[in-house]
Design an enzyme around this catalytic site. Sequence first.
Site, PDB file in Angstrom:
ATOM      1  N   CYS A   3     -45.355 -31.568  27.487  1.00 15.76           N
ATOM      2  CA  CYS A   3     -46.238 -31.781  26.333  1.00 15.76           C
ATOM      3  C   CYS A   3     -46.801 -30.419  25.915  1.00 15.76           C
ATOM      4  O   CYS A   3     -46.244 -29.390  26.304  1.00 15.76           O
ATOM      5  CB  CYS A   3     -47.347 -32.792  26.655  1.00 15.76           C
ATOM      6  SG  CYS A   3     -48.468 -32.282  27.977  1.00 15.76           S
ATOM      7  N   ASN A   6     -49.931 -29.592  29.090  1.00 19.37           N
ATOM      8  CA  ASN A   6     -49.637 -29.974  30.489  1.00 19.37           C
ATOM      9  C   ASN A   6     -50.922 -30.365  31.237  1.00 19.37           C
ATOM     10  O   ASN A   6     -51.035 -30.174  32.439  1.00 19.37           O
ATOM     11  CB  ASN A   6     -48.881 -28.858  31.238  1.00 19.37           C
ATOM     12  CG  ASN A   6     -48.254 -29.297  32.566  1.00 19.37           C
ATOM     13  OD1 ASN A   6     -48.065 -28.497  33.459  1.00 19.37           O
ATOM     14  ND2 ASN A   6     -47.942 -30.557  32.715  1.00 19.37           N
ATOM     15  N   CYS A   8     -52.829 -33.440  29.728  1.00 23.82           N
ATOM     16  CA  CYS A   8     -53.110 -34.847  29.385  1.00 23.82           C
ATOM     17  C   CYS A   8     -51.884 -35.744  29.569  1.00 23.82           C
ATOM     18  O   CYS A   8     -51.870 -36.620  30.434  1.00 23.82           O
ATOM     19  CB  CYS A   8     -53.602 -34.975  27.947  1.00 23.82           C
ATOM     20  SG  CYS A   8     -55.237 -34.254  27.674  1.00 23.82           S
ATOM     21  N   ARG A   9     -50.838 -35.546  28.763  1.00 24.33           N
ATOM     22  CA  ARG A   9     -49.719 -36.499  28.761  1.00 24.33           C
ATOM     23  C   ARG A   9     -48.677 -36.225  29.839  1.00 24.33           C
ATOM     24  O   ARG A   9     -48.299 -37.138  30.596  1.00 24.33           O
ATOM     25  CB  ARG A   9     -49.033 -36.492  27.377  1.00 24.33           C
ATOM     26  CG  ARG A   9     -49.902 -37.084  26.288  1.00 24.33           C
ATOM     27  CD  ARG A   9     -49.355 -36.758  24.913  1.00 24.33           C
ATOM     28  NE  ARG A   9     -49.460 -35.327  24.612  1.00 24.33           N
ATOM     29  CZ  ARG A   9     -48.982 -34.732  23.543  1.00 24.33           C
ATOM     30  NH1 ARG A   9     -48.331 -35.454  22.651  1.00 24.33           N
ATOM     31  NH2 ARG A   9     -49.144 -33.429  23.347  1.00 24.33           N
ATOM     32  N   SER A  10     -48.160 -34.979  29.905  1.00 21.62           N
ATOM     33  CA  SER A  10     -47.040 -34.748  30.835  1.00 21.62           C
ATOM     34  C   SER A  10     -47.414 -34.885  32.319  1.00 21.62           C
ATOM     35  O   SER A  10     -46.567 -35.307  33.112  1.00 21.62           O
ATOM     36  CB  SER A  10     -46.330 -33.426  30.548  1.00 21.62           C
ATOM     37  OG  SER A  10     -47.197 -32.334  30.608  1.00 21.62           O
ATOM     38  N   ASP A 119     -51.048 -37.608  21.143  1.00 19.91           N
ATOM     39  CA  ASP A 119     -51.903 -36.670  21.861  1.00 19.91           C
ATOM     40  C   ASP A 119     -53.310 -37.270  21.978  1.00 19.91           C
ATOM     41  O   ASP A 119     -53.965 -37.502  20.968  1.00 19.91           O
ATOM     42  CB  ASP A 119     -51.939 -35.357  21.066  1.00 19.91           C
ATOM     43  CG  ASP A 119     -52.690 -34.263  21.806  1.00 19.91           C
ATOM     44  OD1 ASP A 119     -53.388 -34.583  22.789  1.00 19.91           O
ATOM     45  OD2 ASP A 119     -52.560 -33.104  21.389  1.00 19.91           O
TER      46      ASP A 119
HETATM   47  P1  4NP Z   1     -51.461 -32.503  26.234  1.00 20.45           P
HETATM   48  O1  4NP Z   1     -52.866 -32.549  25.431  1.00 20.45           O
HETATM   49  O2  4NP Z   1     -50.497 -31.731  25.360  1.00 20.45           O
HETATM   50  O3  4NP Z   1     -51.093 -33.944  26.345  1.00 20.45           O
HETATM   51  O4  4NP Z   1     -51.746 -31.829  27.550  1.00 20.45           O
HETATM   52  C1  4NP Z   1     -53.509 -31.417  24.942  1.00 20.45           C
HETATM   53  C2  4NP Z   1     -54.193 -30.578  25.794  1.00 20.45           C
HETATM   54  C3  4NP Z   1     -54.847 -29.478  25.304  1.00 20.45           C
HETATM   55  C4  4NP Z   1     -54.846 -29.215  23.952  1.00 20.45           C
HETATM   56  C5  4NP Z   1     -54.161 -30.047  23.091  1.00 20.45           C
HETATM   57  C6  4NP Z   1     -53.481 -31.140  23.589  1.00 20.45           C
HETATM   58  N1  4NP Z   1     -55.550 -28.080  23.450  1.00 20.45           N
HETATM   59  O5  4NP Z   1     -55.571 -27.895  22.206  1.00 20.45           O
HETATM   60  O6  4NP Z   1     -56.118 -27.306  24.225  1.00 20.45           O
END
Ligand code: 4NP
Length: 155
Positions: A3, A6, A8-10, A119
């Site tokens: 994602c 790294n 939240c989702r992955s 997201d």
């Molecule tokens: P992820 O979520 O891609 O599922 O880990 C996010 C984590 C951090 C951010 C955006 C999405 N950020 O903008 O810092």
Amino acid sequence: MVCLGNICRSPVAEGVMRSKLEKYKLNIKLDSAGTSNYHIGENPDQRSVKNASKNGIDISHLKARQFKENDFNEFDIIFVMDEQNKKDILSLAKNKEDQEKVKLILNESSITSHINVPDPFFGDEAGFQLVFELLDQACESMAQKLSNQIISLKQ
Ligand code: 4NP
């Protein structure tokens, strides 16, 4: 499992898939990474950790890392959470073989309501539960397919 951050989702995808590999006794190398360098070295977002735990999966020990070109050599399939991740990873591909490894994870799911794992970073708890459910479906479906392939190879 890839994602953006790294965190939240992955990490949820990694934790859920690992539990499916155990359930179906599959010995497959698995890891997760982010396309960005925003959160390198951090544990998953507390909201992801809490939600995964509520659903019986411990991801608290995972640490974020950034996807690197060599991951194309280390892994046969790169599952991405959304179409932006896909674009970002494809921009690192060296050849057609690399490109063909990149797949949207929800293409593996029997649920067709979503193309992307949304997201949840700027959302609420419902967003994290949706992420969990979408990934659980996709990973269950993948593990079942892999398990059936192995059974038919043994026969
Ligand atoms: P992820 O979520 O891609 O599922 O880990 C996010 C984590 C951090 C951010 C955006 C999405 N950020 O903008 O810092």
